[in-house]
Enzyme design. Structure first.
Site, PDB file in Angstrom:
ATOM      1  N   HIS A 180      32.177 -18.853   1.865  1.00  0.00           N
ATOM      2  CA  HIS A 180      31.998 -17.939   2.801  1.00  0.00           C
ATOM      3  C   HIS A 180      31.856 -16.774   2.562  1.00  0.00           C
ATOM      4  O   HIS A 180      32.566 -15.606   2.859  1.00  0.00           O
ATOM      5  CB  HIS A 180      33.085 -17.987   4.039  1.00  0.00           C
ATOM      6  CG  HIS A 180      32.820 -19.186   4.960  1.00  0.00           C
ATOM      7  ND1 HIS A 180      33.323 -19.194   6.380  1.00  0.00           N
ATOM      8  CD2 HIS A 180      32.155 -20.317   4.816  1.00  0.00           C
ATOM      9  CE1 HIS A 180      33.081 -20.321   6.788  1.00  0.00           C
ATOM     10  NE2 HIS A 180      32.150 -21.087   5.986  1.00  0.00           N
ATOM     11  N   GLU A 213      27.249 -25.592  13.472  1.00  0.00           N
ATOM     12  CA  GLU A 213      28.750 -26.195  12.819  1.00  0.00           C
ATOM     13  C   GLU A 213      29.748 -25.294  12.290  1.00  0.00           C
ATOM     14  O   GLU A 213      30.873 -25.457  12.788  1.00  0.00           O
ATOM     15  CB  GLU A 213      28.210 -26.760  11.355  1.00  0.00           C
ATOM     16  CG  GLU A 213      29.405 -27.775  10.607  1.00  0.00           C
ATOM     17  CD  GLU A 213      30.229 -27.152   9.924  1.00  0.00           C
ATOM     18  OE1 GLU A 213      31.375 -27.305   9.450  1.00  0.00           O
ATOM     19  OE2 GLU A 213      30.007 -25.556   9.714  1.00  0.00           O
ATOM     20  N   HIS A 259      24.615 -29.276   7.914  1.00  0.00           N
ATOM     21  CA  HIS A 259      24.402 -27.972   8.791  1.00  0.00           C
ATOM     22  C   HIS A 259      23.702 -26.887   8.175  1.00  0.00           C
ATOM     23  O   HIS A 259      23.912 -26.679   7.051  1.00  0.00           O
ATOM     24  CB  HIS A 259      25.614 -27.769   9.407  1.00  0.00           C
ATOM     25  CG  HIS A 259      26.560 -26.850   8.374  1.00  0.00           C
ATOM     26  ND1 HIS A 259      26.480 -25.368   8.253  1.00  0.00           N
ATOM     27  CD2 HIS A 259      27.823 -27.255   7.659  1.00  0.00           C
ATOM     28  CE1 HIS A 259      27.381 -24.977   7.521  1.00  0.00           C
ATOM     29  NE2 HIS A 259      28.343 -26.138   7.159  1.00  0.00           N
ATOM     30  N   ASP A 293      28.567 -31.654   2.893  1.00  0.00           N
ATOM     31  CA  ASP A 293      28.955 -30.388   2.933  1.00  0.00           C
ATOM     32  C   ASP A 293      29.382 -30.007   1.769  1.00  0.00           C
ATOM     33  O   ASP A 293      29.148 -30.478   0.521  1.00  0.00           O
ATOM     34  CB  ASP A 293      30.073 -30.141   4.364  1.00  0.00           C
ATOM     35  CG  ASP A 293      30.065 -28.868   4.736  1.00  0.00           C
ATOM     36  OD1 ASP A 293      29.691 -27.937   4.245  1.00  0.00           O
ATOM     37  OD2 ASP A 293      30.138 -29.104   6.138  1.00  0.00           O
ATOM     38  N   ASP A 315      26.652 -22.590   1.669  1.00  0.00           N
ATOM     39  CA  ASP A 315      27.123 -23.649   2.583  1.00  0.00           C
ATOM     40  C   ASP A 315      26.678 -23.378   3.787  1.00  0.00           C
ATOM     41  O   ASP A 315      26.706 -22.375   4.744  1.00  0.00           O
ATOM     42  CB  ASP A 315      28.680 -22.982   2.993  1.00  0.00           C
ATOM     43  CG  ASP A 315      29.545 -23.615   3.906  1.00  0.00           C
ATOM     44  OD1 ASP A 315      29.055 -24.555   4.569  1.00  0.00           O
ATOM     45  OD2 ASP A 315      30.630 -23.054   4.282  1.00  0.00           O
TER      46      ASP A 315
END
Length: 351
Positions: free
Chosen positions: A315, A208, A66, A231, A176
């Site tokens: 994140h 995603e 993604h 991923d 990510d």
């Protein structure tokens, strides 16, 4: 283009979930050299196709990584010009206070995230994390000027450029899953040196982080025989147990769990052993939280795998990966794809 150069270009770019179109040209330009055809579907997925050598009904293998990143969105403009905001995707508010940001309005505008100084907080607030709704973005302009440049709904990203750490490791926002896009790009280059029967679809999926919509529609359109989500997995840090994390620099994680096809997973580990490619096992007993979740539920069900790049501080704006793991991931995928034939596919997919 060197894979690290592409990764830097993508990570430094702006592509919050739902606004990935800002990165389309860079991806298409890079993928074009190593594939036979590229298209962008109605949702914004970039689908690059590489033809296999077989003249019969070709196997279809789909690699998905993604391209979207987590970010922020303008939700209000205060009388004094301060900007109130909300999140797009999963963001821990504790990681954004004091960050520099770019508000993507009519032009890109630099700002900072601030809140009430600790000196003025009530005693009851000292031990509590500041909520996102109590933070503001200050770009330095009056309300009138802000309104002339920014609209409700404009996206916001953390201001951060990819930076080299020591050795082969890099830190950036949006690794990510732009590290996954780098892996599928490197896989294209590896496959260019090999013969493979399967037709391969390299997909940079959208949205995603907000529900895997891109993988849902692209998998439905391609209807692959095998789906592979590329991923990131949780990179090892002192507070994480070995069973819940992956060591950086020791190869990708091959996911083992209920959503993973056992025959394909076994074949992937055999290929890694045959070509001396380092790998780790990633234990995910339930949902993988990746595009593979969309793949396995598409049409009659797509036998799927997840390959995870070890990544620290997921994140946040200082995610870390090792470029060595990107190289190993690509080699493993390329040799795996080259090992799949019309002759052995049925046996691999049997339970």
């Amino acid at each position: 283009m060197d894979t690290k150069v592409l990764l830097e270009l993508l990570c430094n770019g702006n592509g919050v979930s739902g606004y990935e179109h800002n990165l389309q040209d860079a991806i298409k330009s890079a993928f074009n050299r190593y594939t036979n055809d590229i298209k962008v579907d109605k949702l914004g997925n970039i689908i690059a196709f590489k033809k296999g050598v077989s003249n019969s009904d070709n196997i279809r293998i789909m690699l998905a990584a993604h391209i979207d990143e987590i970010g922020l969105m303008v939700k209000d403009i205060e009388e004094n010009g301060f900007i109130r905001f909300t999140n797009i995707g999963g963001i821990d508010p504790r990681t954004i206070l004091g960050q520099e940001v770019i508000v993507h309005g009519k032009e890109d505008l630099f700002g900072v995230i601030g809140s009430k100084p600790p000196h003025l907080q009530e005693a009851s607030e000292h031990d509590k994390a500041i909520k996102m709704e109590d933070m503001i973005i200050d770009i330095g302009y009056s309300k009138e000027k802000v309104h002339s440049l920014i609209n409700i709904g404009d996206t916001i990203t953390i201001r951060r450029s990819l930076t080299n750490l020591q050795g082969s490791r890099v830190t950036a926002k949006a690794l990510d899953d732009r590290a996954g896009v780098a892996v599928i790009y490197e896989t294209m280059k590896e496959l260019n040196k090999m013969k493979h029967e399967a037709d391969v679809y390299f997909v940079s999926t959208v949205q995603e982080e907000v529900g895997m919509a891109g993988a849902i529609v692209s998998t439905f359109g391609i209807n692959p025989d095998i789906g592979i989500a590329v991923d990131v997995g949780f990179g090892a840090t002192p507070e994480l147990s070995k069973s819940d994390s992956l060591e950086l620099g020791k190869g990708p994680g091959i996911t083992l769990g209920g959503n993973i096809h056992p025959g394909l997973r076994k074949k992937l580990t055999e290929v890694a052993a045959e070509y001396n490619i380092p790998f780790q096992m990633e234990i995910t007993p339930g949902l993988t939280g990746t595009d593979a979740r969309a793949m396995i539920m598409t049409k009659e069900g797509i036998p799927s795998l997840v390959l995870s790049i070890p990544l620290r501080y997921m994140h946040t704006s200082v995610e870390v990966v090792d470029m060595v793991d990107i190289k190993h991931s690509a080699k493993l995928l390329a040799f795996f794809i080259a090992s799949i034939s019309n002759e052995n596919l049925e046996g691999l997919l049997c339970y």
